[in-house]
Design a protein around this motif. Structure first.
Motif, PDB file in Angstrom:
ATOM      1  N   HIS A 165       6.925   6.460   4.837  1.00 46.86           N
ATOM      2  CA  HIS A 165       6.509   7.539   6.003  1.00 46.86           C
ATOM      3  C   HIS A 165       5.146   7.966   4.950  1.00 46.86           C
ATOM      4  CE1 HIS A 165       9.237   7.096   9.166  1.00 46.86           C
ATOM      5  NE2 HIS A 165      10.182   7.060   8.033  1.00 46.86           N
ATOM      6  N   ASN A 167       1.183   8.657   3.488  1.00 45.70           N
ATOM      7  CA  ASN A 167       0.461   8.919   4.546  1.00 45.70           C
ATOM      8  C   ASN A 167      -0.551   7.590   4.782  1.00 45.70           C
ATOM      9  OD1 ASN A 167       0.384  11.168   5.705  1.00 45.70           O
ATOM     10  ND2 ASN A 167      -1.345  11.808   3.800  1.00 45.70           N
ATOM     11  N   ARG A 188       0.002  13.573  11.766  1.00 38.78           N
ATOM     12  CA  ARG A 188      -0.099  12.614  10.239  1.00 38.78           C
ATOM     13  C   ARG A 188       0.570  11.337  11.375  1.00 38.78           C
ATOM     14  NH1 ARG A 188       3.767  11.035   7.392  1.00 38.78           N
ATOM     15  NH2 ARG A 188       3.333  11.047   4.960  1.00 38.78           N
ATOM     16  N   SER A 190       1.764   8.373   9.272  1.00 36.37           N
ATOM     17  CA  SER A 190       1.931   7.075   8.283  1.00 36.37           C
ATOM     18  C   SER A 190       1.829   6.057   8.595  1.00 36.37           C
ATOM     19  CB  SER A 190       3.347   7.463   8.651  1.00 36.37           C
ATOM     20  OG  SER A 190       3.925   7.025   9.352  1.00 36.37           O
TER      21      SER A 190
END
Length: 327
Positions: A165, A167, A188, A190
């Motif tokens: 998880h 980036n 976001r 991941s």
């Protein structure tokens, strides 16, 4: 002694009875695999396994899970099951129980693995180091990450992580396009959004757009099938891109962990990709770490070929946690 072992992921729940013999040798019985979507929860799947075993199970349980334990409840990242540990103990007569992250379980399996269960992928053809850190990761429904540390005296410690998880870090313009595509759905992005089984659909769609082609409405299973068979050039390119990004991620994990002792790739998808990984851009991306490229070239990368490392590793973790119960 016997232990009920379970390995619960996003898509499948696997069960087996493990027998622990003198010296801690672990052998697994026949494995029963259930689709998580076909069961309301862990108890339902466990009841099905109990029926396979004639109606009774041992009072010891080793449970590997793709999720986290909070306040006595297990919640899964990639399915909607939850498990109450109190209910497990009270309603199923569990006397001893070990709960462990699924990739921590695989790390325990890697620590015990012999050469027959480790296939060379890239880097020097040498065994994993007996002292130092070994990184363990693998794509499936999600991306699992853990690591183990060997002390050089035959002992090891395992650390579970949520490294899947972190980036996603693009390396080239195609990676940039994949990130931009995924940002349309996720605030976001991941690495799990790019290097997991379902992610092949997004990679395929991005490559189609870049080549002005109709991406069609293919499911992930069909893209994998076509890509690995070489029957669809766009699907084949998507699989190649997946392997490249997986190489980048594996190298980042090794850098983060200090995994100079080796990197173990695991999971069912990894097994299916074994030959493809060896001929893809995986190795180049793994070592392409700027000032640390030379160091990365010294790390052996192997594929775990044990058919059920999560189950065997869960049993190994149980024996470490409950030495009084094991021969």
């Amino acid at each position: 002694m016997q232990i009920t072992c379970a390995d619960i992921g996003g898509t499948h729940a696997r069960f087996a009875l493990a027998t622990v013999a003198e010296g801690g040798k672990i052998s697994l019985g026949e494995v029963s695999t259930f689709a998580t979507r076909e069961h309301s929860g862990f108890e339902s799947a466990q009841d099905s396994f109990r029926e396979c075993c004639g109606g009774t199970l041992p009072d010891s349980l080793a449970l590997a899970i793709a999720g986290a334990v909070t306040d006595g409840t297990i919640s899964f990242t990639n399915n909607d099951w939850s498990i109450s540990l109190d209910d497990l103990r009270d309603s199923h007569g569990i006397e001893r129980m070990t709960i462990i992250n699924d990739f921590a379980a695989i790390a325990h399996s890697v620590a015990r693995a012999d050469d027959d269960h480790l296939m060379h992928l890239t880097g020097p053809e040498q065994p994993f180091a007996q002292e130092g850190t070994i990184s363990v990761l693998g794509p499936g429904t999600g991306l699992g990450v853990a690591h183990l540390h060997r002390d050089g005296k035959g002992n090891h410690r395992v650390q579970a992580t949520e490294g899947g998880h972190v980036n996603f870090a693009p390396v080239d313009e195609v990676d940039d396009a994949i990130l931009a595509h995924l940002r349309q759905r996720h605030d976001r992005v991941s690495v799990e959004r790019v290097v997991s089984g379902p992610a092949i659909v997004d990679i395929y769609q991005v490559l189609a757009k870049q080549s002005d082609r109709d991406p069609s409405d293919l499911k992930d299973v069909e893209i994998w099938k076509r890509g690995m068979a070489g029957s669809d050039d766009l699907a084949e390119a998507a699989v190649e891109r997946f392997c490249m990004v997986l190489g980048s991620v594996a190298g980042d994990v090794a850098l983060t962990h200090g995994g100079w002792g080796g990197v173990a790739m695991a999971g069912g998808l990894g097994l299916r990709l074994c030959r493809t990984l060896q001929s893809s851009g995986f190795a180049d991306r793994f070592t392409a770490k700027g000032r640390f490229t030379d160091l990365m070239k010294t790390i052996p990368v192997k594929l775990v070929t044990h058919p059920q490392p999560g189950l065997s590793g869960a049993a190994a973790a149980f024996c470490i946690e409950h030495p009084e119960a094991c021969p």
